[in-house]
Design a protein around this motif. Structure first.
Motif, mmCIF file in Angstrom:
data_model
loop_
_atom_site.group_PDB
_atom_site.id
_atom_site.type_symbol
_atom_site.label_atom_id
_atom_site.label_comp_id
_atom_site.label_asym_id
_atom_site.label_seq_id
_atom_site.Cartn_x
_atom_site.Cartn_y
_atom_site.Cartn_z
ATOM 1 N N UNK A 250 -31.421 3.832 -11.878
ATOM 2 C CA UNK A 250 -30.398 3.712 -12.919
ATOM 3 C C UNK A 250 -29.113 3.064 -12.408
ATOM 4 N N UNK A 251 -29.099 2.577 -11.162
ATOM 5 C CA UNK A 251 -27.873 1.970 -10.646
ATOM 6 C C UNK A 251 -27.809 0.468 -10.901
ATOM 7 N N UNK A 252 -28.882 -0.097 -11.454
ATOM 8 C CA UNK A 252 -28.914 -1.529 -11.744
ATOM 9 C C UNK A 252 -29.544 -1.762 -13.106
ATOM 10 N N UNK A 253 -29.299 -2.932 -13.645
ATOM 11 C CA UNK A 253 -29.945 -3.366 -14.885
ATOM 12 C C UNK A 253 -31.099 -4.292 -14.528
ATOM 13 N N UNK A 342 -35.778 -8.597 -11.706
ATOM 14 C CA UNK A 342 -34.578 -8.761 -10.893
ATOM 15 C C UNK A 342 -33.685 -7.556 -11.127
ATOM 16 N N UNK A 343 -33.123 -7.001 -10.051
ATOM 17 C CA UNK A 343 -32.178 -5.887 -10.152
ATOM 18 C C UNK A 343 -30.764 -6.442 -10.128
ATOM 19 N N UNK A 344 -30.060 -6.338 -11.260
ATOM 20 C CA UNK A 344 -28.709 -6.876 -11.396
ATOM 21 C C UNK A 344 -27.695 -5.735 -11.339
ATOM 22 N N UNK A 345 -26.753 -5.818 -10.429
ATOM 23 C CA UNK A 345 -25.686 -4.825 -10.336
ATOM 24 C C UNK A 345 -24.499 -5.263 -11.195
ATOM 25 N N UNK A 346 -23.638 -4.332 -11.584
ATOM 26 C CA UNK A 346 -22.510 -4.701 -12.450
ATOM 27 C C UNK A 346 -21.591 -5.758 -11.851
ATOM 28 N N UNK A 347 -21.411 -5.757 -10.518
ATOM 29 C CA UNK A 347 -20.538 -6.756 -9.904
ATOM 30 C C UNK A 347 -21.301 -7.904 -9.247
ATOM 31 N N UNK A 348 -22.633 -7.958 -9.442
ATOM 32 C CA UNK A 348 -23.494 -9.013 -8.915
ATOM 33 C C UNK A 348 -23.510 -9.067 -7.388
ATOM 34 N N UNK A 398 -22.097 4.530 -2.814
ATOM 35 C CA UNK A 398 -22.600 5.740 -3.461
ATOM 36 C C UNK A 398 -23.591 5.355 -4.548
ATOM 37 N N UNK A 399 -24.337 6.357 -4.988
ATOM 38 C CA UNK A 399 -25.276 6.154 -6.081
ATOM 39 C C UNK A 399 -24.514 6.299 -7.397
ATOM 40 N N UNK A 400 -24.162 5.171 -7.993
ATOM 41 C CA UNK A 400 -23.382 5.157 -9.234
ATOM 42 C C UNK A 400 -24.219 4.533 -10.341
ATOM 43 N N UNK A 401 -24.478 5.278 -11.371
ATOM 44 C CA UNK A 401 -25.370 4.812 -12.430
ATOM 45 C C UNK A 401 -24.674 3.820 -13.360
#
Length: 425
Positions: A250-253, A342-348, A398-401
């Motif tokens: 749940x930490x990535x889209x 692909x796992x996309x994080x909020x800040x890429x 950290x694990x941030x959802x």
């Protein structure tokens, strides 16, 4: 070695490197358990074995079954953001270190390929970030200026120069990065598996990790083939992360990237990408373009495959796109269609997360799996061998959802499918 099973991509069929891996014989005791047999897991095993760490890789399917065997195969430097943005996000300590290490990442990949003689159709002729419209050149000029100040071998290309290198006038210019190149991505990941095993690591295929628990000073990975007891664990599953560690997925889209490949086109496409540079454009919904060693054209974009190689929305999109890029080729057929995640994080930016003492996960590669997986695999080995976390290219996270992940994923998937439909008209 386990059975091959259904093909997952063109690369699965065309890679010269053979499959490898052995069944798990039962309970195992080792120094390091690695869950995931892609770039990260196998690079971790290779570098760890080189430091004298006993490593066992656990792959549920077969080597490269996830994103490693499905991606485009561009070996790019850096990340999505230009260097100034990376420095702003990571600060004055980690920012320059990240830029340097990821700027040199293609060279690290190419050195591994050369050292271990991996058969993966490697080219070192660069990649081209192409302006899909005139406005796309603004951002490319900024990137060029920044990389030039850092001494990187990049070249700003005019429209004429891009046309000469790609065979199409559809682009308005581009940025050629001479550090970069292309590979057959499945060939590279299988080469990593061979190299890791040659260095002393053990690679188990067809074994699914079902639970992870602490037992004294060690961790126990429960699987459907027995248990693995180890002091250290690396979860190297990235976009294919499941529920093994609660909340991790749940930490990535998650987004998909699809590709279609033509049959080998022969002399009629000699003018198309004659140097075999990989291309991706500046469009908000990106398009990628490359050719393989056999002369196939491989075209891709964001979203899932809708249909198959011979029919459906994605085939119509690809046919229309090639018609616009290279009308002289006439009607083109396709022999393969596939997509990966692909796992996309909020800040890429990618993450390294210490989930618990002895448990690490590198995750959130944002479509740069080849270089990020290789670099982070080395980072994992360094940490496990007693390295200083402060020397990493990113701080431990950290694990941030991600809030509203399901809604975000669904909205993006719908937008990508709509884009395929619009561009196929």
């Amino acid at each position: 070695m386990t059975g091959h099973g259904p093909s997952i991509s063109l690369w699965d069929n065309s890679a010269e490197e053979p499959e490898s891996g052995v069944p798990m014989p039962g309970d195992v005791v080792t120094d390091l358990a690695i869950v995931g047999g892609g770039y990260t897991g196998l690079a971790t095993a290779l570098y760890a074995a080189g430091k004298g760490v006993r490593a066992h890789v656990l792959e549920a399917k077969r080597i490269g079954y996830g994103g490693s065997g499905r991606n485009v195969g561009l070996v790019n430097a850096g990340v999505w953001y230009p260097p100034a943005k990376v420095r702003k996000l990571l600060g004055d300590t980690y920012g320059p270190r990240f830029i340097e290490r990821f700027g040199n990442a293609p060279g690290q990949v190419f050195d591994l390929i050369e050292t271990h003689q991996m058969r993966c159709e490697v080219t070192r002729t660069g990649t081209i970030h192409a302006a899909h419209a005139a406005r796309g050149m603004h951002g490319l000029r900024e990137r060029y200026d920044e990389w030039q100040r850092l001494g990187a071998p990049v070249e700003l290309l005019s429209r004429e120069a891009v046309a000469e290198r790609t065979g199409t006038w559809a682009f308005h210019g581009g940025l050629l990065d001479h550090r970069a190149g292309t590979v057959n991505p499945m060939g590279y990941v299988r080469g990593l598996a061979r190299a890791a095993q040659g260095a002393g690591a053990v690679v188990h295929t067809g074994v699914t990790a079902t639970a992870l628990r602490r037992d004294g000073e060690a961790w126990v990975v429960e699987t459907d083939r027995g248990t693995v007891r180890a002091r250290h664990v690396v979860l190297a599953t990235n976009a294919y992360t499941d529920g093994l560690w609660p909340g991790l997925r749940d930490i990535f889209t998650t987004i998909e990237f699809f590709q279609l490949a033509t049959p080998p086109l022969g002399a009629e496409m000699a003018h198309v990408l004659p140097g075999r540079q990989g291309v991706w454009d500046t469009g908000t919904i990106m398009t990628s373009l490359r050719r393989d060693a056999a002369g196939r054209m491989v075209l891709g974009s964001m979203g899932p495959v809708m249909g198959a190689a011979g029919r459906g929305l994605s085939r119509r999109w690809a046919a229309k796109r090639l018609e616009r890029l290279f009308p002289e080729l006439g009607k083109v057929t396709f022999e393969a269609a596939w997509h990966g995640q692909i796992a996309m994080t909020p800040d890429h930016l990618p993450r390294i997360i210490r989930l618990a003492p002895g448990v690490l996960t590198p995750i959130g590669y944002n479509g740069r799996g080849i270089t990020t997986g290789t670099v982070f695999g080395q980072c994992m080995a360094e940490l496990i061998a007693g390295g200083d976390p402060a020397a990493l290219p990113v701080p431990l996270s950290d694990l941030t959802r991600v809030p509203f992940k399901a809604a975000r994923t669904g909205a993006m998937r719908a937008a990508f499918v709509a884009h395929q439909w619009w561009k196929s008209l």
